[in-house]
Design a protein around this motif. Structure first.
Motif, PDB file in Angstrom:
ATOM      1  N   TYR A 106       0.836  -1.195   0.000  1.00  0.00           N
ATOM      2  CA  TYR A 106       0.000   0.000   0.000  1.00  0.00           C
ATOM      3  C   TYR A 106       0.873   1.249   0.000  1.00  0.00           C
ATOM      4  O   TYR A 106       1.890   1.308   0.705  1.00  0.00           O
ATOM      5  CB  TYR A 106      -0.898   0.043   1.244  1.00  0.00           C
ATOM      6  CG  TYR A 106      -1.905  -1.083   1.333  1.00  0.00           C
ATOM      7  CD1 TYR A 106      -3.221  -0.894   0.913  1.00  0.00           C
ATOM      8  CD2 TYR A 106      -1.551  -2.324   1.827  1.00  0.00           C
ATOM      9  CE1 TYR A 106      -4.153  -1.920   0.992  1.00  0.00           C
ATOM     10  CE2 TYR A 106      -2.477  -3.360   1.916  1.00  0.00           C
ATOM     11  CZ  TYR A 106      -3.772  -3.152   1.495  1.00  0.00           C
ATOM     12  OH  TYR A 106      -4.692  -4.167   1.577  1.00  0.00           O
ATOM     13  N   THR A 108       0.658   5.196   1.009  1.00  0.00           N
ATOM     14  CA  THR A 108      -0.184   6.049   1.842  1.00  0.00           C
ATOM     15  C   THR A 108       0.516   7.388   2.076  1.00  0.00           C
ATOM     16  O   THR A 108       1.653   7.603   1.663  1.00  0.00           O
ATOM     17  CB  THR A 108      -0.467   5.398   3.201  1.00  0.00           C
ATOM     18  OG1 THR A 108       0.745   5.384   3.985  1.00  0.00           O
ATOM     19  CG2 THR A 108      -0.960   3.968   3.049  1.00  0.00           C
ATOM     20  N   GLU A 126      -3.080   7.672   5.728  1.00  0.00           N
ATOM     21  CA  GLU A 126      -4.313   7.543   4.947  1.00  0.00           C
ATOM     22  C   GLU A 126      -4.031   6.796   3.655  1.00  0.00           C
ATOM     23  O   GLU A 126      -3.163   7.188   2.875  1.00  0.00           O
ATOM     24  CB  GLU A 126      -4.903   8.916   4.641  1.00  0.00           C
ATOM     25  CG  GLU A 126      -6.243   8.848   3.931  1.00  0.00           C
ATOM     26  CD  GLU A 126      -6.917  10.200   3.811  1.00  0.00           C
ATOM     27  OE1 GLU A 126      -8.025  10.248   3.263  1.00  0.00           O
ATOM     28  OE2 GLU A 126      -6.333  11.212   4.273  1.00  0.00           O
ATOM     29  N   ALA A 127      -4.776   5.715   3.462  1.00  0.00           N
ATOM     30  CA  ALA A 127      -4.647   4.913   2.248  1.00  0.00           C
ATOM     31  C   ALA A 127      -5.701   5.336   1.233  1.00  0.00           C
ATOM     32  O   ALA A 127      -6.704   5.978   1.579  1.00  0.00           O
ATOM     33  CB  ALA A 127      -4.801   3.431   2.586  1.00  0.00           C
ATOM     34  N   ASP A 128      -5.497   4.950  -0.013  1.00  0.00           N
ATOM     35  CA  ASP A 128      -6.459   5.332  -1.041  1.00  0.00           C
ATOM     36  C   ASP A 128      -7.636   4.369  -1.119  1.00  0.00           C
ATOM     37  O   ASP A 128      -8.575   4.590  -1.884  1.00  0.00           O
ATOM     38  CB  ASP A 128      -5.773   5.443  -2.410  1.00  0.00           C
ATOM     39  CG  ASP A 128      -5.138   4.123  -2.862  1.00  0.00           C
ATOM     40  OD1 ASP A 128      -5.252   3.130  -2.127  1.00  0.00           O
ATOM     41  OD2 ASP A 128      -4.519   4.105  -3.943  1.00  0.00           O
ATOM     42  N   THR A 161      -9.798   3.675   5.691  1.00  0.00           N
ATOM     43  CA  THR A 161      -8.676   4.274   4.983  1.00  0.00           C
ATOM     44  C   THR A 161      -7.730   4.977   5.958  1.00  0.00           C
ATOM     45  O   THR A 161      -6.590   5.272   5.610  1.00  0.00           O
ATOM     46  CB  THR A 161      -9.161   5.300   3.946  1.00  0.00           C
ATOM     47  OG1 THR A 161      -9.950   6.297   4.602  1.00  0.00           O
ATOM     48  CG2 THR A 161     -10.008   4.617   2.865  1.00  0.00           C
TER      49      THR A 161
END
Length: 338
Positions: A106, A108, A126-128, A161
């Motif tokens: 991931y 972020t 924060e991930a997409d 997220t």
């Protein structure tokens, strides 16, 4: 909506895949390009036998040579005949490499940093897309500007997220130095995972959680998950640290307690000069009643001496819990929480 099926492999890698209610788990796995063990596809050979640790499901037609009644009662399944009726956790008797799957990666960005404590840093990335994991698991976070990674448990709930972490500020530690003096909101950060067999099992009896220092992180994840998935079973968290400066996330714990009437927690500080109401080790403030005559699931996350101390305490009390799950960590190993 499809169900989330967590496939946990022998090497600790977990892959979470979607599976429709009318879909076979084996088909869902292959659709996700994961080659779990499989041969006949007819419930006859037993090659796809796995253990379903939690969740509900139906099984199609199979012969006893492939799966006995006793095995079925213990939660063993044939993935070529299994259709889920809830989210499930399935232990696959093979490594992720053997199943030709890789851990998820991931990209972020850091969205929050809290440096209020002199000894601990908490931060959020924060991930997409929402990240699925089992509450209590960890990931390998890349240290920006280096090729190094460090292992940290999530302190946030799954399927979001926004991903939280709680790390010890280790003098000269690679991630510690970055988070304390270099990190800024908006910085890019990558990770791989999830990993680990330390995660919350189905809550079917009282739960005793013992956290040492930043070993609190996976318990925050577990409790946040339980807040959204309530249980009537009593939950006790004993949270021990070395000094007053190490005591963090009390507002979060108090908010969880206010929202969860079955949750109790207390804090302990080793330093006798701290002035804290409870000093020493967490086991100094627990008794046989907290083990419910063995009808309890015990979880421990902390440095190795703490885990061994809990073992010794239970032995001294003379009570063996229904289950004992632990995560040892140090500043140089997986689950380091550095």
């Amino acid at each position: 909506m499809p169900f989330n099926i967590a496939l946990q492999f022998e090497d600790g890698v977990t892959r979470v895949i979607p599976c429709d209610a009318n879909e076979l788990v084996s088909e869902a796995a292959y659709r996700a390009k994961i080659n779990i063990p499989l041969d006949c596809r007819d419930g006859a050979c037993g090659t796809c036998k796995c253990h379903c640790e939690s969740g509900t499901y139906t099984q199609g037609v199979y012969i006893e040579d492939a799966l006995t009644d006793e095995e079925a009662e213990k939660g063993y399944v044939l993935t070529c005949q299994m259709k889920p009726s809830s989210d499930c956790v399935i232990k696959v008797p093979a490594s992720s490499a053997a199943c030709k799957t890789e851990v998820a990666s991931y990209a972020t960005k850091i969205s929050k940093i809290n440096r209020d404590s002199r000894t601990t840093v908490s931060f959020t990335i924060e991930a997409d897309r929402p990240v699925s994991f089992l509450p209590g698991q960890y990931v390998n976070l890349g240290v920006p500007g280096t090729q190094e990674t460090r292992a940290y448990s999530f302190s946030s709930a799954p399927n979001s997220t926004e991903l939280g972490f709680l790390i010890r500020d280790v003098p000269n530690g690679l991630m510690s130095t970055y988070m304390r003096s270099q990190a800024n909101v908006g910085d890019a950060m990558s990770f791989t995972g999830p990993y680990g067999s330390f995660y919350l099992r189905p809550v079917e009896r009282p739960v005793l959680m013992l956290a040492g220092g930043t070993g609190l992180a996976p318990f925050l994840s577990m409790l946040l998950w339980l807040k959204s998935n309530p249980t009537t079973q009593p939950i006790m968290l004993a949270y021990g640290v070395n000094t007053n400066d190490d005591l963090v996330e009390l507002d979060t714990l108090n908010a969880l307690k206010a929202a969860m009437p079955n949750l109790e927690f207390f804090t302990v500080i080793v330093d006798p000069a701290s002035g804290h109401p409870k000093c020493g080790y967490v086991t100094d403030h627990l008794g046989a009643k907290d083990l419910h005559d063995g009808n309890v699931d015990v979880y421990v996350c902390g440095p190795p001496p703490m885990v061994e101390g809990v073992r010794k305490w239970m032995s001294g009390v003379g009570v063996t819990p229904n289950s004992f799950h632990f995560e040892k960590f140090s500043s140089s190993t997986a689950g380091a929480h550095e």
